[in-house]
Design a protein around this motif. Sequence first.
Motif, PDB file in Angstrom:
ATOM      1  N   LYS A   1      32.046  49.276  32.279  1.00 40.00           N
ATOM      2  CA  LYS A   1      33.129  50.019  31.630  1.00 40.00           C
ATOM      3  C   LYS A   1      34.444  49.836  32.377  1.00 40.00           C
ATOM      4  O   LYS A   1      35.510  49.677  31.768  1.00 40.00           O
ATOM      5  N   LYS A   2      34.371  49.840  33.686  1.00 38.28           N
ATOM      6  CA  LYS A   2      35.570  49.718  34.511  1.00 38.28           C
ATOM      7  C   LYS A   2      36.191  48.321  34.427  1.00 38.28           C
ATOM      8  O   LYS A   2      37.409  48.170  34.533  1.00 38.28           O
ATOM      9  N   CYS A   3      35.338  47.298  34.240  1.00 44.32           N
ATOM     10  CA  CYS A   3      35.810  45.908  34.246  1.00 44.32           C
ATOM     11  C   CYS A   3      36.147  45.380  32.855  1.00 44.32           C
ATOM     12  O   CYS A   3      36.395  44.177  32.699  1.00 44.32           O
ATOM     13  N   GLN A   4      36.096  46.234  31.852  1.00 42.09           N
ATOM     14  CA  GLN A   4      36.431  45.772  30.501  1.00 42.09           C
ATOM     15  C   GLN A   4      37.885  45.299  30.439  1.00 42.09           C
ATOM     16  O   GLN A   4      38.798  45.971  30.902  1.00 42.09           O
TER      17      GLN A   4
ATOM     18  N   GLY B   1      34.656  39.590  34.846  1.00 39.52           N
ATOM     19  CA  GLY B   1      33.829  40.670  34.328  1.00 39.52           C
ATOM     20  C   GLY B   1      32.880  41.211  35.375  1.00 39.52           C
ATOM     21  O   GLY B   1      32.789  40.723  36.503  1.00 39.52           O
ATOM     22  N   TRP B   2      32.171  42.235  34.997  1.00 38.68           N
ATOM     23  CA  TRP B   2      31.219  42.881  35.903  1.00 38.68           C
ATOM     24  C   TRP B   2      29.942  42.062  35.996  1.00 38.68           C
ATOM     25  O   TRP B   2      29.351  41.688  34.985  1.00 38.68           O
ATOM     26  N   VAL B   3      29.519  41.786  37.228  1.00 34.74           N
ATOM     27  CA  VAL B   3      28.248  41.098  37.474  1.00 34.74           C
ATOM     28  C   VAL B   3      27.183  42.162  37.652  1.00 34.74           C
ATOM     29  O   VAL B   3      27.265  42.979  38.581  1.00 34.74           O
TER      30      VAL B   3
END
Length: 524
Positions: A104-107, A112-114
Amino acid sequence: MHPRRGGRRSTTKLPPKKAPPPAAPARDSSARAGPLEARSGRDRWRNIDEEDTEPVQPRFRPQRDVGPQLNRTAHYTPLELFQLFFTTTVIDTLVKNTNTYGAKKCQGQREGWVPVTAADMYSYISLVLYMGIVPLKTLKEFWRGSTLFSLPFPASVMPCRRFLAISRSLHMNDPAKEAANDQKKGTLGFDKLFKIRPLYDQILEACHSHFHPHQHISIDERMVASKARFGFKQYSRNKPTKWGFKLYVLADSRCGYTLNFFVYVGKDGEPTGKGISYDAVMRLLNIPFLGRGYKLYVDNFYTSPTLFLDLLTRKIWACGTIRSNVTGFPKAKTNNMPEKTPRGTIRWIRKGALLFVKWFDCREVTMCTTMHKAYSNEMVSRKVKNKDGQWIVNHMPIPGCVKDYNKHMGGVDLSDALIGYYNVLHKTQRWYKTLFYHFVDIATVNAFILHKEMCKMQNRPVGTQKSFREELILSLAQIVAAARSCVVCKRKSPIYCSTCHKTLCLTTLRNCYSKWHRSNNICV
């Protein structure tokens, strides 16, 4: 004849009135309990040469065998003991919620989120524990390759960027549920500790389940330092840590094992009307499988005649220092401590099951107990100066309640000391992360105490807490290494592709990284 109204009064002399009896002298307020109590002398402080009745001693009946609730013939590794508290369920919960919050934070961000795996979380905890043994000023210094900061271990476990990414997104509860809880602010349904609730409950259950306390237990406060902004930050003037979280803790006096605790967030639940300290004690003692005949030690914040009498109905005996302004404390002045009191002076009053004792050492110490008699011919040594200014050893009487209090009150202090040696607390502006680090400390220290108790029962040598933590860190790192096997050659590798989420080899002998990407038509 009767005199007429308005006429002269009769001159007949009446007998003189008797003088009123002299006013009775003012009685001591402690004599209000009744004439029998006043005649028995309970309205005055007694000396040590006056015999006291020893109360019936408790019969210790724990519901389980005291000590570790484990297979007492098995040899447990530090990792196995730590995993009693940070179980696979705890790790899965951390992984799931951290991934949800991280995604959600990296949207919308370029990188992106790994997703975090269970192996990543073990790796993260391994490094958190390592940083408690080898403290540095900033986290990035652990990965610096300079001559002064050449620490190969952190880089072999996890890259710096990965560690910091997990730290920023670390979450213990579902972000969607947290948002729903935030909508309840100002209502009775709002949970101030909702962000830590899953881990909080699981750690508490583990503390209850894997150890049963010995007969002597103690309750005290613990401060966890935090500079974060949150509504239930507390100030404690008498603690080394002044600002932060206040925890009420129940510990085993013999070994310092944390049996029960809760974070103080202000008025919580339905108060009994008997005070915060009373409610805190009753809440901490409300744990399963406790049993009867326990001896509880508390300081003057908790001690009250009401609490001690109510504990007796639960077959728990108590002893503690007490404030003289507490309701129920004797108000008698007769035979009280003289103005210039010599060291070793003892005064006492018994009121049924309650014994109140005053003892003068360097200063006046006031105690309340339900398990001691006033004086049992015990002595204590003190160094004092004689008339010539020389230090000599002086032996003076000491009440049994003071001696036992000094011996058994330090359970929480012992636990705090074990935590403080290798504290894993990191600086953070998120209050729930501070408590996460403290839960890691509690789990590690409790696991170490279980290790010590098991070694004593099996007549094995007991190592230090530092050696225990070192072995635990290496074991956690080995879990990580075992989980990180190359998808091509199946050998261990620290290289992780953030694009395809695969572990691959990239050495002078093996280049599985390029081989994998070429076979899957991925440009690198």
